[in-house]
Design a protein around this motif. Structure first.
Motif, PDB file in Angstrom:
ATOM      1  N   PHE A 816      57.017 -21.842  65.976  1.00 39.27           N
ATOM      2  CA  PHE A 816      55.799 -22.368  65.339  1.00 39.27           C
ATOM      3  C   PHE A 816      55.573 -21.724  63.961  1.00 39.27           C
ATOM      4  O   PHE A 816      54.458 -21.386  63.575  1.00 39.27           O
ATOM      5  CB  PHE A 816      54.572 -22.140  66.234  1.00 39.27           C
ATOM      6  N   LEU A 817      56.665 -21.566  63.217  1.00 37.87           N
ATOM      7  CA  LEU A 817      56.593 -20.896  61.918  1.00 37.87           C
ATOM      8  C   LEU A 817      55.762 -21.688  60.913  1.00 37.87           C
ATOM      9  O   LEU A 817      54.985 -21.121  60.147  1.00 37.87           O
ATOM     10  CB  LEU A 817      58.005 -20.678  61.376  1.00 37.87           C
ATOM     11  N   SER A 818      55.895 -23.016  60.903  1.00 38.56           N
ATOM     12  CA  SER A 818      55.140 -23.831  59.937  1.00 38.56           C
ATOM     13  C   SER A 818      53.641 -23.728  60.189  1.00 38.56           C
ATOM     14  O   SER A 818      52.839 -23.654  59.252  1.00 38.56           O
ATOM     15  CB  SER A 818      55.597 -25.292  60.008  1.00 38.56           C
ATOM     16  N   ALA A 819      53.243 -23.710  61.483  1.00 36.15           N
ATOM     17  CA  ALA A 819      51.826 -23.587  61.809  1.00 36.15           C
ATOM     18  C   ALA A 819      51.312 -22.202  61.420  1.00 36.15           C
ATOM     19  O   ALA A 819      50.183 -22.048  60.923  1.00 36.15           O
ATOM     20  CB  ALA A 819      51.607 -23.840  63.298  1.00 36.15           C
ATOM     21  N   THR A 820      52.129 -21.173  61.635  1.00 38.04           N
ATOM     22  CA  THR A 820      51.739 -19.801  61.279  1.00 38.04           C
ATOM     23  C   THR A 820      51.520 -19.677  59.773  1.00 38.04           C
ATOM     24  O   THR A 820      50.518 -19.119  59.320  1.00 38.04           O
ATOM     25  CB  THR A 820      52.829 -18.811  61.733  1.00 38.04           C
ATOM     26  N   GLU A 821      52.469 -20.196  59.008  1.00 37.85           N
ATOM     27  CA  GLU A 821      52.336 -20.118  57.549  1.00 37.85           C
ATOM     28  C   GLU A 821      51.139 -20.928  57.058  1.00 37.85           C
ATOM     29  O   GLU A 821      50.489 -20.552  56.079  1.00 37.85           O
ATOM     30  CB  GLU A 821      53.617 -20.614  56.894  1.00 37.85           C
ATOM     31  N   CYS A 822      50.860 -22.014  57.726  1.00 44.01           N
ATOM     32  CA  CYS A 822      49.694 -22.829  57.348  1.00 44.01           C
ATOM     33  C   CYS A 822      48.400 -22.054  57.598  1.00 44.01           C
ATOM     34  O   CYS A 822      47.511 -22.014  56.752  1.00 44.01           O
ATOM     35  CB  CYS A 822      49.705 -24.137  58.137  1.00 44.01           C
ATOM     36  N   LEU A 823      48.273 -21.410  58.745  1.00 43.07           N
ATOM     37  CA  LEU A 823      47.049 -20.675  59.081  1.00 43.07           C
ATOM     38  C   LEU A 823      46.831 -19.509  58.125  1.00 43.07           C
ATOM     39  O   LEU A 823      45.678 -19.174  57.796  1.00 43.07           O
ATOM     40  CB  LEU A 823      47.122 -20.171  60.520  1.00 43.07           C
ATOM     41  N   GLN A 824      47.896 -18.909  57.653  1.00 42.37           N
ATOM     42  CA  GLN A 824      47.759 -17.777  56.727  1.00 42.37           C
ATOM     43  C   GLN A 824      47.087 -18.169  55.418  1.00 42.37           C
ATOM     44  O   GLN A 824      46.543 -17.322  54.711  1.00 42.37           O
ATOM     45  CB  GLN A 824      49.140 -17.170  56.454  1.00 42.37           C
ATOM     46  N   LYS A 825      47.083 -19.451  55.104  1.00 35.68           N
ATOM     47  CA  LYS A 825      46.447 -19.934  53.867  1.00 35.68           C
ATOM     48  C   LYS A 825      44.926 -19.906  53.943  1.00 35.68           C
ATOM     49  O   LYS A 825      44.251 -20.180  52.950  1.00 35.68           O
ATOM     50  CB  LYS A 825      46.917 -21.345  53.547  1.00 35.68           C
ATOM     51  N   ILE A 826      44.370 -19.575  55.100  1.00 36.38           N
ATOM     52  CA  ILE A 826      42.920 -19.577  55.251  1.00 36.38           C
ATOM     53  C   ILE A 826      42.258 -18.522  54.364  1.00 36.38           C
ATOM     54  O   ILE A 826      41.095 -18.644  53.995  1.00 36.38           O
ATOM     55  CB  ILE A 826      42.540 -19.358  56.736  1.00 36.38           C
ATOM     56  N   ILE A 827      43.028 -17.495  54.007  1.00 29.87           N
ATOM     57  CA  ILE A 827      42.463 -16.430  53.163  1.00 29.87           C
ATOM     58  C   ILE A 827      42.598 -16.734  51.675  1.00 29.87           C
ATOM     59  O   ILE A 827      42.122 -15.972  50.838  1.00 29.87           O
ATOM     60  CB  ILE A 827      43.129 -15.073  53.468  1.00 29.87           C
ATOM     61  N   THR A 828      43.250 -17.840  51.320  1.00 33.68           N
ATOM     62  CA  THR A 828      43.490 -18.152  49.904  1.00 33.68           C
ATOM     63  C   THR A 828      42.380 -18.985  49.287  1.00 33.68           C
ATOM     64  O   THR A 828      42.431 -19.301  48.102  1.00 33.68           O
ATOM     65  CB  THR A 828      44.821 -18.907  49.734  1.00 33.68           C
ATOM     66  N   THR A 829      41.388 -19.373  50.071  1.00 35.10           N
ATOM     67  CA  THR A 829      40.285 -20.183  49.550  1.00 35.10           C
ATOM     68  C   THR A 829      38.962 -19.574  49.975  1.00 35.10           C
ATOM     69  O   THR A 829      38.893 -18.851  50.980  1.00 35.10           O
ATOM     70  CB  THR A 829      40.380 -21.633  50.055  1.00 35.10           C
ATOM     71  N   VAL A 830      37.917 -19.846  49.202  1.00 33.45           N
ATOM     72  CA  VAL A 830      36.587 -19.313  49.535  1.00 33.45           C
ATOM     73  C   VAL A 830      35.693 -20.383  50.137  1.00 33.45           C
ATOM     74  O   VAL A 830      34.654 -20.064  50.711  1.00 33.45           O
ATOM     75  CB  VAL A 830      35.916 -18.721  48.279  1.00 33.45           C
ATOM     76  N   ASP A 831      36.077 -21.632  50.022  1.00 32.38           N
ATOM     77  CA  ASP A 831      35.246 -22.753  50.461  1.00 32.38           C
ATOM     78  C   ASP A 831      35.377 -22.931  51.979  1.00 32.38           C
ATOM     79  O   ASP A 831      36.485 -23.158  52.487  1.00 32.38           O
ATOM     80  CB  ASP A 831      35.706 -24.026  49.739  1.00 32.38           C
ATOM     81  N   PRO A 832      34.280 -22.831  52.746  1.00 31.13           N
ATOM     82  CA  PRO A 832      34.354 -23.034  54.201  1.00 31.13           C
ATOM     83  C   PRO A 832      34.978 -24.378  54.567  1.00 31.13           C
ATOM     84  O   PRO A 832      35.709 -24.475  55.561  1.00 31.13           O
ATOM     85  CB  PRO A 832      32.891 -22.957  54.646  1.00 31.13           C
ATOM     86  N   ARG A 833      34.700 -25.396  53.770  1.00 31.14           N
ATOM     87  CA  ARG A 833      35.275 -26.716  54.044  1.00 31.14           C
ATOM     88  C   ARG A 833      36.796 -26.677  53.928  1.00 31.14           C
ATOM     89  O   ARG A 833      37.512 -27.225  54.775  1.00 31.14           O
ATOM     90  CB  ARG A 833      34.701 -27.733  53.063  1.00 31.14           C
ATOM     91  N   GLU A 834      37.316 -26.006  52.936  1.00 31.50           N
ATOM     92  CA  GLU A 834      38.762 -25.902  52.770  1.00 31.50           C
ATOM     93  C   GLU A 834      39.378 -25.007  53.844  1.00 31.50           C
ATOM     94  O   GLU A 834      40.507 -25.245  54.278  1.00 31.50           O
ATOM     95  CB  GLU A 834      39.076 -25.364  51.374  1.00 31.50           C
ATOM     96  N   LYS A 835      38.648 -24.004  54.285  1.00 25.47           N
ATOM     97  CA  LYS A 835      39.143 -23.166  55.382  1.00 25.47           C
ATOM     98  C   LYS A 835      39.247 -23.985  56.672  1.00 25.47           C
ATOM     99  O   LYS A 835      40.206 -23.833  57.444  1.00 25.47           O
ATOM    100  CB  LYS A 835      38.217 -21.970  55.585  1.00 25.47           C
ATOM    101  N   LEU A 836      38.270 -24.872  56.897  1.00 25.36           N
ATOM    102  CA  LEU A 836      38.321 -25.739  58.076  1.00 25.36           C
ATOM    103  C   LEU A 836      39.482 -26.730  57.971  1.00 25.36           C
ATOM    104  O   LEU A 836      40.121 -27.064  58.980  1.00 25.36           O
ATOM    105  CB  LEU A 836      36.998 -26.478  58.234  1.00 25.36           C
ATOM    106  N   GLU A 837      39.746 -27.178  56.758  1.00 23.79           N
ATOM    107  CA  GLU A 837      40.898 -28.073  56.561  1.00 23.79           C
ATOM    108  C   GLU A 837      42.202 -27.349  56.876  1.00 23.79           C
ATOM    109  O   GLU A 837      43.147 -27.958  57.409  1.00 23.79           O
ATOM    110  CB  GLU A 837      40.902 -28.586  55.118  1.00 23.79           C
ATOM    111  N   VAL A 838      42.283 -26.057  56.571  1.00 20.39           N
ATOM    112  CA  VAL A 838      43.458 -25.267  56.921  1.00 20.39           C
ATOM    113  C   VAL A 838      43.619 -25.213  58.437  1.00 20.39           C
ATOM    114  O   VAL A 838      44.730 -25.354  58.968  1.00 20.39           O
ATOM    115  CB  VAL A 838      43.348 -23.846  56.332  1.00 20.39           C
ATOM    116  N   LEU A 839      42.491 -25.037  59.142  1.00 27.23           N
ATOM    117  CA  LEU A 839      42.540 -25.029  60.612  1.00 27.23           C
ATOM    118  C   LEU A 839      43.077 -26.352  61.147  1.00 27.23           C
ATOM    119  O   LEU A 839      43.903 -26.385  62.063  1.00 27.23           O
ATOM    120  CB  LEU A 839      41.144 -24.768  61.186  1.00 27.23           C
ATOM    121  N   GLN A 840      42.589 -27.455  60.577  1.00 27.53           N
ATOM    122  CA  GLN A 840      43.035 -28.764  61.056  1.00 27.53           C
ATOM    123  C   GLN A 840      44.530 -28.967  60.778  1.00 27.53           C
ATOM    124  O   GLN A 840      45.264 -29.483  61.633  1.00 27.53           O
ATOM    125  CB  GLN A 840      42.228 -29.878  60.398  1.00 27.53           C
TER     126      GLN A 840
END
Length: 936
Positions: A816-840
């Protein structure tokens, strides 16, 4: 070339030749002897410099005359065709006029200060040798013994007569030129200019003679104080009777640069640049008089006469003199119809140094004026301090002589204030900072009547403390919070800077004391101490010298939660309602909107955008913004037009993002000022976990106010443009727009301080979580999937590519490397909406990987999702995940509650808590096992 034109050219050649020879003789007989040696006395040196300048002007005039003669002769003698453009005095008329004006202006300056009289005395022996030559110049019965008069005549009369010759020759050329000839208009225009020149020469010589006569009539004391070469007398009350207010003067003198009131051997002088003439004044000294009210920065008085005609002449001359002084040059001619109807401007920009006794003595103001008072967008005032050799420097907007709106004051005692003024007093929001090394401090907050009043933040840099709370008359008064660099903070009630009543004290070890305590944080009187483990000590506390803390009370150890109890008290919520904080900032914006967004109001709303002179530009500073290359219009008219054009939803988001990042747009200015206030409260010493809730609700309130002000600006724009007004939003819709549209745009401004508070608040949970991540990182991919109870048919075994001598069971960080790398992007944005998009996207990557493994589209049920999500979270190793989760939960758009985003965030929370619980359980089991082994 016809006969008439040829005769005119011949006359002009002869005249230039004769005039050039005359100038040569004047140079040889007059100027060279007069400038042979420089006098030794100061007055003689000043006169000598003036004569040197006259000599320069003379030679410039001589040079242009010879150039004209040479070019004219060359053209006339070598060509049969001749054009009017070949005559310099026509097509280079401006050049000739400039040299003649400069010469006669300098000549008149010499007359005023009696330079020729002085030269005649200094060179009396030398002039005897030129007696015969001087006689050849003298006419009209001038006596031989009057050398000064001879010099005066010789140095102006031939030159003046030559100008008359120009006019006569040009008139003949005009008559010889056909009426239909296009060149005739050029000649006619030149004739008019040389006629003006003759008038100018007559006027300037008359002024000089009258001024010279005035200085001779006044005493030496007055003459020495007032006489300047460039100063010319325009009118005298002895010639045109007028008098100043009773007892003010014996004589009124109007010069080209000043109005002077003479009384005995003393005088008052008023600079014309900062003098206003009010002819419409209702009041006057006496009903039978015709008066003019004279307004200056330091005085107001009347000039009165008994004749309306005399009043009209004085008014006209005063107005024209003021206008010419402001223009920096005299009219051409000096008194002509060209200046009539042009009244001097009421608003002006100049520098003035105050002379009268009082607080403003020797103070200097440079900026805009109106009716004798500082008034306008920008002005600098330097006021000397009474007891020190220092100045207070005010850079501010002014209204009727008083500071109003935004300004900066650099005090002579090493303090700087940046904020708002009203009637010369600090009023509204402002920042006062002490820059001295001995007592550095900073106050950010509300001011009333020049004192700290209302909500504000005080940094005591020596003590390492920050006070957040209420003020009254420069004292801490009311509810307040004190935060220290060590992490200790407390909330108390203050009265005139003294703590009263009981309060709450939060210590570094998470203990809480509720009761009375001193400024040195010593417990006194009744109180309750709650330890971090839940134990309580309630009773009476005292501190005696050398005996430490003493108490009489009850210790309660009934709590069995031990280290699990996390005491997270939040300060300030009920004491400082968010609506009451920073009213000074909002009030300025409301005043701007209510004024109709006038540009002059906008300038004083926040910051300087006016550039007047180099000196002012150098000193311009901004409270909250720096100007740069921006694509946002600066004029309010354009800003309001853009508001109307971008109100559709699909355009609004981009538009708001652009204007909120602009230092020119009112909304951008508002945001940057709020950013300053937020940083002053929660950065540095204010980074304390007990202030998180205050900060979080403050940011939300900012979003609501900015959306509210956007709506106000839009309503005004629609109203001014004649468009139908938009329907008013209800409170719920307004809040949704604020949180959904504005909050994501402004959050980057506050994110560093806000996220630091979240990290501090969730520090212990994040430490447990991080330890759990470290423990789980020891597992290989297959062991971790097995440990988390992930069903084996969902394991992506194909992703485990093996190298030589490598066992599948030891491979890490491949599943699940692609999912792991995707989740790590949650710290690269300050917008809660964009953080939720990272989760999705992370969820989608997990489903995509599973679908690939099972060979078909696969929708994960909750029982399968949580273990897989847990695996991805553990491998992503996101630092401060608890802070991230709670920030998203607190600041996300309310419309996302109950939806897919909410579901995924809840799943992330479950993973976070599960990792913590496993670690806690692991530590508790280890502790229990250790205790059992000790018993055995």
């Amino acid at each position: 070339m016809d006969m008439g034109t040829a005769e005119g050219i011949t006359s002009l050649l002869r005249a230039e030749e004769t005039f050039s020879a005359c100038l040569a003789r004047i140079d040889s007989i007059i100027l060279k002897p007069m400038l042979q040696a420089e006098p030794y006395d100061q007055k003689g040196k000043e006169n000598f410099k003036l004569l040197l300048l006259l000599n320069d002007r003379f030679h410039a005039l001589w040079d242009v005359t010879e150039d004209h003669h040479r070019a004219l002769w060359q053209k006339f003698s070598t060509s049969t065709s001749f054009h009017i453009q070949d005559i310099y005095i026509i097509w280079k008329a401006d050049l000739f006029l400039k040299h003649y004006i400069q010469y006669f202006t300098t000549f008149s300056n010499c007359v005023v200060v009696q330079s020729f009289d002085q030269a005649a005395k200094n060179k009396s022996e030398a002039w005897k040798h030129h007696k015969t030559a001087l006689k050849q110049f003298l006419t009209d019965g001038i006596q031989e013994t009057s050398v000064s008069l001879a010099l005066h005549t010789i140095l102006q009369k031939p030159i003046r007569e030559h100008v008359q010759q120009y006019s006569l020759i040009l008139t003949r050329l005009s008559e010889a030129t056909g009426k239909q000839c296009p060149e005739r208009d050029l000649i006619t225009s030149a004739i008019k200019e040389y006629a003006k020149l003759q008038s100018f020469i007559s006027q300037v010589l008359d002024e000089a003679s009258l001024t010279k006569a005035l200085w001779k009539s006044l005493g030496h004391k007055l003459t020495d104080a007032l006489c300047l070469p460039e100063r010319k007398l325009l009118e005298d009350s002895k010639n045109l009777p007028i008098f100043a207010s009773t007892g003010r003067s014996d004589q009124v003198l109007l010069f080209n640069d000043a109005l002077v009131l003479v009384q005995g051997s003393s005088f008052q002088s008023f600079d014309l640049k900062v003098l206003w003439v009010d002819a419409t004044c209702g009041e006057k000294p006496a009903p039978e008089l015709y008066s003019l009210r004279i307004i200056t920065p330091e005085d107001t008085f009347f000039l009165s006469t008994k004749e309306p005609q005399i009043r009209a002449v004085w008014r006209w001359k005063l107005s024209q003199a003021v206008r010419q002084a402001l223009n920096g040059k005299r009219d051409f001619p000096l008194w002509s119809k060209a200046g009539e109807g042009n009244e001097p401007p009421i608003c002006r920009c100049f520098k003035h140094i105050f002379q009268m006794e009082g607080r403003l003595k020797n103070a200097a103001y440079e900026g805009e004026w109106c009716w004798g008072k500082p008034h306008g967008k920008f002005g600098i005032c330097l006021i000397p301090r009474m007891s020190e050799d220092r100045f207070d420097c005010y850079k501010c907007h002014w209204f009727e002589g008083k500071m109003r709106g935004y300004g900066i004051c650099e005090y002579g005692n090493e303090m700087v204030y940046k904020g708002y003024f009203k009637d010369d007093l600090r009023q509204g929001f402002g920042i006062l900072e002490g820059t001295s090394a001995e007592h550095p401090f900073k106050y950010t907050g509300q001011w009333e009547n020049d004192k700290k009043n209302g909500y504000g933040v005080w940094d005591n840099k020596n003590r390492g403390e920050r006070y957040i709370g209420m003020w009254q008359d420069d004292h801490r008064h009311g509810e307040g919070i004190v935060v220290t660099q060590s992490g200790v903070c407390y909330q108390r009630t203050f009265h005139a800077d003294k703590m009263v009543g009981s309060g709450i004290l939060l210590l570094e070890d998470d203990s809480i004391y509720e009761g009375s305590f001193t400024e040195d944080l010593l417990f006194v009187g009744k109180g309750k101490l709650t330890f971090a483990n839940g134990f309580t000590l309630e009773g009476t506390f005292s501190n005696k010298s050398g005996q430490g803390l003493q108490t009489q009370g009850v210790l309660n150890t009934s709590s069995d939660q031990l280290g699990d109890r996390m005491i997270k008290v939040q300060l300030g919520l009920n004491k400082f309602p968010v609506e009451t904080r920073w009213r000074g900032i909002y009030d300025q914006f409301l005043g701007f909107v209510h004024s109709g967004c006038k540009e002059e109001t906008e300038e004083s709303f926040t910051g300087f955008h006016v550039q007047t002179s180099k000196e002012l530009r150098k000193s311009q500073e901004y409270l909250c913004c720096q100007r740069g290359a921006e694509d946002v219009p600066g004029k309010m008219e354009d800003i309001l037009e853009e508001l109307v054009q971008h109100r559709e939803l699909e355009l609004l988001q981009c538009y708001l993002q652009k204007v909120l990042n602009s230092s020119l747009h009112p909304l951008g200015k508002l945001l940057k000022t709020l950013t300053l206030a937020f940083q002053a409260t929660y950065s540095g010493t204010g980074a304390n976990r007990h202030l998180l809730s205050m900060a979080q609700e403050e940011v939300k309130h900012y979003a609501k106010k900015i959306w509210e002000f956007y709506q106000g600006l839009l309503h005004l724009a629609l109203e001014q443009k004649g468009h139908p007004l938009a329907e008013m939003e209800d409170a719920e819709t307004s809040n949704l727009n604020a949180y959904g549209m504005i909050l994501p745009l402004i959050l980057p401004c506050f994110y560093p301080e806000l996220f630091m508070l979240y990290m501090l608040y969730h520090e212990k949970e994040d430490d447990l979580y991080c330890q759990g991540i470290v423990d789980l990182s020891l597992f290989s991919d297959l062991k971790l999937l097995e440990f988390l109870d992930v069903q084996k048919h969902l394991w992506p075994l194909k992703d485990l590519t093996l190298t030589n001598n490598q066992r599948r069971s030891l491979i890490k960080d491949k599943c699940f490397l692609s999912a792991t790398e995707c989740l790590q992007k949650i710290i690269t944005t300050v917008d809660p909406r964009e953080k939720l998009e990272v989760l999705q996207k992370t969820y989608e990557e997990i489903e995509s990987t599973v679908s690939r493994v099972v060979g078909k589209d696969y929708k994960l049920p909750m029982d399968d999702l949580l273990p897989l999500f847990m695996y991805v979270v553990s491998r992503a190793s996101i630092q401060h995940l608890g802070a991230e989760i709670h920030l998203i939960r607190d600041l996300m758009n309310p419309t996302n509650e109950g939806g897919m985003y909410d579901f995924l965030l809840t799943a992330l929370e479950s993973c976070y808590e599960h990792i913590q619980k496993n670690i806690k359980l692991h530590h508790r089991e280890t502790w229990q096992s250790s205790r059992d082994s000790r018993r055995l």
